[in-house]
Design a protein around this motif. Structure first.
Motif, PDB file in Angstrom:
ATOM      1  N   ALA A  77       0.827  -1.205   0.000  1.00  0.00           N
ATOM      2  CA  ALA A  77       0.000   0.000   0.000  1.00  0.00           C
ATOM      3  C   ALA A  77       0.863   1.256   0.000  1.00  0.00           C
ATOM      4  O   ALA A  77       0.625   2.189  -0.777  1.00  0.00           O
ATOM      5  CB  ALA A  77      -0.934  -0.008   1.211  1.00  0.00           C
ATOM      6  N   LEU A  81       1.157   3.868  -3.185  1.00  0.00           N
ATOM      7  CA  LEU A  81       0.861   5.295  -3.070  1.00  0.00           C
ATOM      8  C   LEU A  81       2.033   6.140  -3.561  1.00  0.00           C
ATOM      9  O   LEU A  81       1.846   7.127  -4.290  1.00  0.00           O
ATOM     10  CB  LEU A  81       0.523   5.639  -1.624  1.00  0.00           C
ATOM     11  CG  LEU A  81      -0.825   5.134  -1.105  1.00  0.00           C
ATOM     12  CD1 LEU A  81      -0.944   5.385   0.388  1.00  0.00           C
ATOM     13  CD2 LEU A  81      -1.972   5.801  -1.846  1.00  0.00           C
ATOM     14  N   GLY A  84       2.264   5.733  -7.270  1.00  0.00           N
ATOM     15  CA  GLY A  84       1.144   6.422  -7.894  1.00  0.00           C
ATOM     16  C   GLY A  84       1.369   7.921  -7.999  1.00  0.00           C
ATOM     17  O   GLY A  84       1.089   8.531  -9.041  1.00  0.00           O
ATOM     18  N   PHE A  85       1.901   8.531  -6.934  1.00  0.00           N
ATOM     19  CA  PHE A  85       2.191   9.963  -6.969  1.00  0.00           C
ATOM     20  C   PHE A  85       3.268  10.274  -8.011  1.00  0.00           C
ATOM     21  O   PHE A  85       3.160  11.247  -8.766  1.00  0.00           O
ATOM     22  CB  PHE A  85       2.628  10.450  -5.587  1.00  0.00           C
ATOM     23  CG  PHE A  85       1.489  10.790  -4.679  1.00  0.00           C
ATOM     24  CD1 PHE A  85       0.806  11.992  -4.810  1.00  0.00           C
ATOM     25  CD2 PHE A  85       1.069   9.903  -3.697  1.00  0.00           C
ATOM     26  CE1 PHE A  85      -0.254  12.318  -3.977  1.00  0.00           C
ATOM     27  CE2 PHE A  85       0.016  10.210  -2.857  1.00  0.00           C
ATOM     28  CZ  PHE A  85      -0.652  11.420  -2.992  1.00  0.00           C
ATOM     29  N   ASN A 146      -1.209  -1.704  -8.543  1.00  0.00           N
ATOM     30  CA  ASN A 146      -2.027  -0.720  -7.831  1.00  0.00           C
ATOM     31  C   ASN A 146      -1.442   0.678  -7.937  1.00  0.00           C
ATOM     32  O   ASN A 146      -2.188   1.657  -7.942  1.00  0.00           O
ATOM     33  CB  ASN A 146      -2.167  -1.131  -6.364  1.00  0.00           C
ATOM     34  CG  ASN A 146      -2.958  -2.406  -6.190  1.00  0.00           C
ATOM     35  OD1 ASN A 146      -4.179  -2.417  -6.275  1.00  0.00           O
ATOM     36  ND2 ASN A 146      -2.269  -3.510  -5.953  1.00  0.00           N
ATOM     37  N   GLY A 147      -0.115   0.797  -8.040  1.00  0.00           N
ATOM     38  CA  GLY A 147       0.481   2.115  -8.231  1.00  0.00           C
ATOM     39  C   GLY A 147       0.074   2.741  -9.544  1.00  0.00           C
ATOM     40  O   GLY A 147      -0.197   3.946  -9.615  1.00  0.00           O
ATOM     41  N   LEU A 150      -3.595   3.861  -9.183  1.00  0.00           N
ATOM     42  CA  LEU A 150      -3.682   5.073  -8.370  1.00  0.00           C
ATOM     43  C   LEU A 150      -3.140   6.287  -9.129  1.00  0.00           C
ATOM     44  O   LEU A 150      -3.634   7.405  -8.934  1.00  0.00           O
ATOM     45  CB  LEU A 150      -2.903   4.880  -7.070  1.00  0.00           C
ATOM     46  CG  LEU A 150      -3.511   3.885  -6.073  1.00  0.00           C
ATOM     47  CD1 LEU A 150      -2.596   3.712  -4.869  1.00  0.00           C
ATOM     48  CD2 LEU A 150      -4.888   4.348  -5.613  1.00  0.00           C
ATOM     49  N   LEU A 154      -5.222   9.719  -9.513  1.00  0.00           N
ATOM     50  CA  LEU A 154      -4.711  11.034  -9.125  1.00  0.00           C
ATOM     51  C   LEU A 154      -4.655  11.986 -10.313  1.00  0.00           C
ATOM     52  O   LEU A 154      -4.964  13.177 -10.181  1.00  0.00           O
ATOM     53  CB  LEU A 154      -3.324  10.886  -8.495  1.00  0.00           C
ATOM     54  CG  LEU A 154      -3.281  10.175  -7.145  1.00  0.00           C
ATOM     55  CD1 LEU A 154      -1.841   9.922  -6.729  1.00  0.00           C
ATOM     56  CD2 LEU A 154      -4.008  10.989  -6.090  1.00  0.00           C
ATOM     57  N   VAL A 189      -6.294  14.535  -4.051  1.00  0.00           N
ATOM     58  CA  VAL A 189      -6.348  13.418  -3.089  1.00  0.00           C
ATOM     59  C   VAL A 189      -7.676  13.420  -2.357  1.00  0.00           C
ATOM     60  O   VAL A 189      -8.288  12.366  -2.151  1.00  0.00           O
ATOM     61  CB  VAL A 189      -5.162  13.523  -2.109  1.00  0.00           C
ATOM     62  CG1 VAL A 189      -5.338  12.548  -0.960  1.00  0.00           C
ATOM     63  CG2 VAL A 189      -3.857  13.245  -2.831  1.00  0.00           C
ATOM     64  N   ILE A 196      -9.152   5.890  -4.008  1.00  0.00           N
ATOM     65  CA  ILE A 196      -7.887   5.435  -3.438  1.00  0.00           C
ATOM     66  C   ILE A 196      -8.132   4.340  -2.409  1.00  0.00           C
ATOM     67  O   ILE A 196      -7.448   3.298  -2.396  1.00  0.00           O
ATOM     68  CB  ILE A 196      -7.133   6.622  -2.817  1.00  0.00           C
ATOM     69  CG1 ILE A 196      -6.723   7.619  -3.912  1.00  0.00           C
ATOM     70  CG2 ILE A 196      -5.911   6.147  -2.044  1.00  0.00           C
ATOM     71  CD1 ILE A 196      -6.103   8.895  -3.380  1.00  0.00           C
ATOM     72  N   LEU A 200      -7.039   0.338  -2.400  1.00  0.00           N
ATOM     73  CA  LEU A 200      -6.272  -0.286  -1.327  1.00  0.00           C
ATOM     74  C   LEU A 200      -6.971  -1.540  -0.819  1.00  0.00           C
ATOM     75  O   LEU A 200      -6.314  -2.514  -0.443  1.00  0.00           O
ATOM     76  CB  LEU A 200      -6.051   0.712  -0.191  1.00  0.00           C
ATOM     77  CG  LEU A 200      -5.142   1.894  -0.509  1.00  0.00           C
ATOM     78  CD1 LEU A 200      -4.990   2.792   0.709  1.00  0.00           C
ATOM     79  CD2 LEU A 200      -3.776   1.429  -0.989  1.00  0.00           C
TER      80      LEU A 200
END
Length: 303
Positions: A77, A81, A84-85, A146-147, A150, A154, A189, A196, A200
């Motif tokens: 997780a 994240l 993803g950013f 998952n990244g 996400l 975003l 966010v 998001i 997760l």
């Protein structure tokens, strides 16, 4: 009287909706009753099958599997994240030489199923002389998939913001990275928080795919307990116990998400009313920009 999205139902429509709702509930209850009856008929609730859980060793195995599941989920997780950013910022770059390759990376990572990714890492890399631990294969696969998802969430959140938010940041002297970090990403966010959190939850459940590559997580232990011949192969009891654990984990994660969302709503920086500033193209400026203006003015006065 009508709303924006749909017409308000009249008396006949409300009656029809109530009838459909009652019928749906009855069908669900009937299917649930049929499933329970079949379990009783096939002896899934006999004392022999459930006696397995009267011993300490099965619960210790379940606890160890839960620890492995949570350890993989927490690392995945956090990594998802962060990734993803990074990918979202790359997708939003003004430079084509950055935006293009990052876009291809995101699309490729989203297209590869998590299980295939795990199998490539665990079974494929040893062919070329690289051995990967099952835990590492699970974590890397979850972070990659998952990244990338996400990152798209975003990016969509940033692009859904009014254009005046970015222009107002430039108007008060902020650089591009400061506009992205202080103005756009916090609002994105907050807007995409449900997406998001749901992703997760998907990552938490996808840790169960690790049992295929012998990662001893919760599902691996459930399968192991369900094959105990001495207790009549209690597959259904083991699945019920393990499924209950998964449900509890998802409920806890959903509650944490609910508390985070409420705290974000109560934050004065996030819920402050927009204030209009001349020179920002007629768009509203949030409290973040106002705080930045006040800080800049304070530094000038102190200087």
């Amino acid at each position: 009287m009508s709303s924006v999205l749909y017409d308000v139902p009249g008396p006949r429509a409300r009656l029809r909706n109530r009838i459909l709702g009652i019928a749906t509930v009855l069908v669900v209850l009937a299917l649930a009753g049929l499933a329970v009856w079949r379990m009783f008929a096939t002896g899934q609730f006999t004392a022999q099958k459930w006696s397995l859980f009267t011993y300490t060793r099965p619960w210790l195995l379940l606890f160890e599997g839960l620890q492995h599941t949570l350890s993989a989920f927490v690392v995945a997780a956090v990594g998802a994240l962060i990734l993803g950013f990074i990918l979202a910022v790359g997708r939003l770059s003004d430079h084509a030489w950055v935006r293009g390759p990052v876009g291809w990376i995101v699309e490729i990572l989203r297209a590869v199923p998590v299980l295939i990714f795990m199998m490539i890492l665990y079974y494929g890399l040893p062919v070329v002389g690289v051995r990967v631990d099952p835990y590492l294969a699970v974590v890397v696969a979850l972070i990659a998939y998952n990244g990338s998802v996400l990152a798209e969430a975003l990016r969509a959140g940033v692009e859904s913001l009014p254009r005046g938010q970015k222009e107002a940041g430039y108007a008060i002297g902020l650089r591009k990275n400061a506009v992205m970090r202080l103005i756009l990403l916090p609002q994105a966010v907050r807007a995409m928080m449900p997406v998001i959190i749901s992703q997760l939850v998907v990552a938490l459940k996808d840790t169960a795919l690790g049992f295929i590559i012998t990662f001893p997580e919760l599902l691996y232990v459930i399968k192991l307990l369900g094959t105990q011949i001495d207790f009549g192969s209690p597959q259904v009891p083991a699945a019920i116990v393990g499924g209950t654990v998964y449900v509890i984990l998802c409920l806890i994660l959903s509650y944490i998400a609910y508390r985070v969302e409420r705290s974000m709503r109560r934050s004065p920086k996030l819920r402050a009313a927009p204030v209009a500033i001349e020179g920002a193209g007629g768009d509203a400026v949030t409290m973040t920009e106002m705080i930045a203006v006040q800080r800049r003015g304070g530094r000038r006065r102190n200087g």
